[in-house]
Design a protein around this motif. Sequence first.
Motif, short mmCIF file in Angstrom:
data_model
loop_
_atom_site.label_atom_id
_atom_site.label_comp_id
_atom_site.label_asym_id
_atom_site.label_seq_id
_atom_site.Cartn_x
_atom_site.Cartn_y
_atom_site.Cartn_z
N PHE A 126 0.83 -1.21 0.00
CA PHE A 126 0.00 0.00 0.00
C PHE A 126 0.86 1.25 0.00
CE2 PHE A 126 -2.40 3.29 2.34
CZ PHE A 126 -3.52 3.39 1.53
N VAL A 127 1.88 1.27 0.86
CA VAL A 127 2.77 2.43 0.95
C VAL A 127 3.52 2.63 -0.36
CG1 VAL A 127 4.84 3.35 2.07
CG2 VAL A 127 3.04 2.28 3.45
N GLU A 130 1.34 4.18 -3.08
CA GLU A 130 1.17 5.61 -2.86
C GLU A 130 2.35 6.40 -3.40
OE1 GLU A 130 0.33 6.07 1.38
OE2 GLU A 130 -1.77 6.44 0.82
N LYS A 134 2.74 8.99 -7.32
CA LYS A 134 3.28 10.35 -7.41
C LYS A 134 4.55 10.40 -8.25
CE LYS A 134 1.58 11.28 -2.72
NZ LYS A 134 1.99 11.58 -1.32
N GLU A 149 -4.15 2.92 -9.22
CA GLU A 149 -5.28 3.49 -8.48
C GLU A 149 -6.21 2.38 -7.99
OE1 GLU A 149 -5.63 7.94 -10.56
OE2 GLU A 149 -6.85 6.27 -11.31
N HIS A 152 -4.41 0.58 -5.15
CA HIS A 152 -4.43 1.44 -3.96
C HIS A 152 -5.80 1.38 -3.28
CE1 HIS A 152 -4.66 5.36 -1.79
NE2 HIS A 152 -3.41 5.05 -1.48
#
Length: 228
Positions: A126-127, A130, A134, A149, A152
Motif C-alpha cells: 500500500f505504501v 502511494e 506520485k 489506483e 491502492h
Amino acid sequence: MLNWFRERYLDLLGSIYIYNEHRGYTAIDRVLEAVRARAPDDCALIAAIERHRADERKHYVMFRRWFELRGTMPLMVDRTCGHIDRFVEIMFKTSIDDLDTKAIIADDAMFEKLCRVISLTERRGFVQVEILLKHPLVRRDRALVKIFEVVHRDEPSHWAPYEGWLKANGKRDYRWWERGIDRFIHSELLFLKLPVLFLTPNLPRRTDWADAGEAVQRPQRIPLAQAA
C-alpha cells in the motif's frame, strides 16, 4: 536516452508487479486451504480471504493486459523479486512452494506468524503504491496510473482479515524486528536487485504467461480505461 530510461524503468516495474500479483493469489490458495481446515465455520474470515485472492488475481489480469497492449511480454524476474517470497523464506526457512500447509494448520503459532507476514506485506504494498502514484515516470503512463489506483483502492481490505484474526484471538502485534525484516526486504529490492536488473543487458523476457497452465478460467478482461 531519456525515453529509453523511462521505458526500461516501467518495463521492469510492471514485470516485478505482475510477478508479485501472480505469486500473491497463488500463495493465498495455500492460506485458504489452512483457514478452511482450521476454522471451517468462520465464513466471514474465509470470505474476506477469498476477496483478497480475487483482487490479487484481478490485479494480475490488469498488468497482463497492460503488457499485451504494449505488445511485449514481462521481463524474466523470479522469487528474488517477490516480497512475500523473501518474507516467507526468512520467517519459515523455506520457500512458499515448500511451505508445509498441514503444519500451519496444526500449529497455532505458525498460523499466527503467517498472518503477520501477509499483513506486513500488504501494508508495504500500500505504501509503495502511494509513492508510485506520485512518481513522474509512472504519471506519464495513464494506463499504469489507473492500475495503481485500483490496487491502492483495494489494498486496505487485504491486510484486514489477517489483522482481524490476530486481534480476535488475542495475538500480539508486530515486533520491531518483524518490521525490520519487512524494511530490509524492500530496501534489498529497491537498492540492490532493481538496479542490477535495470543494468543487465539482454535480460530475457517470459515466453509464456504465468497463469498459462492454470486450470481455473481467466476472469473477463478489465479494460484499462474503465479500471478506475
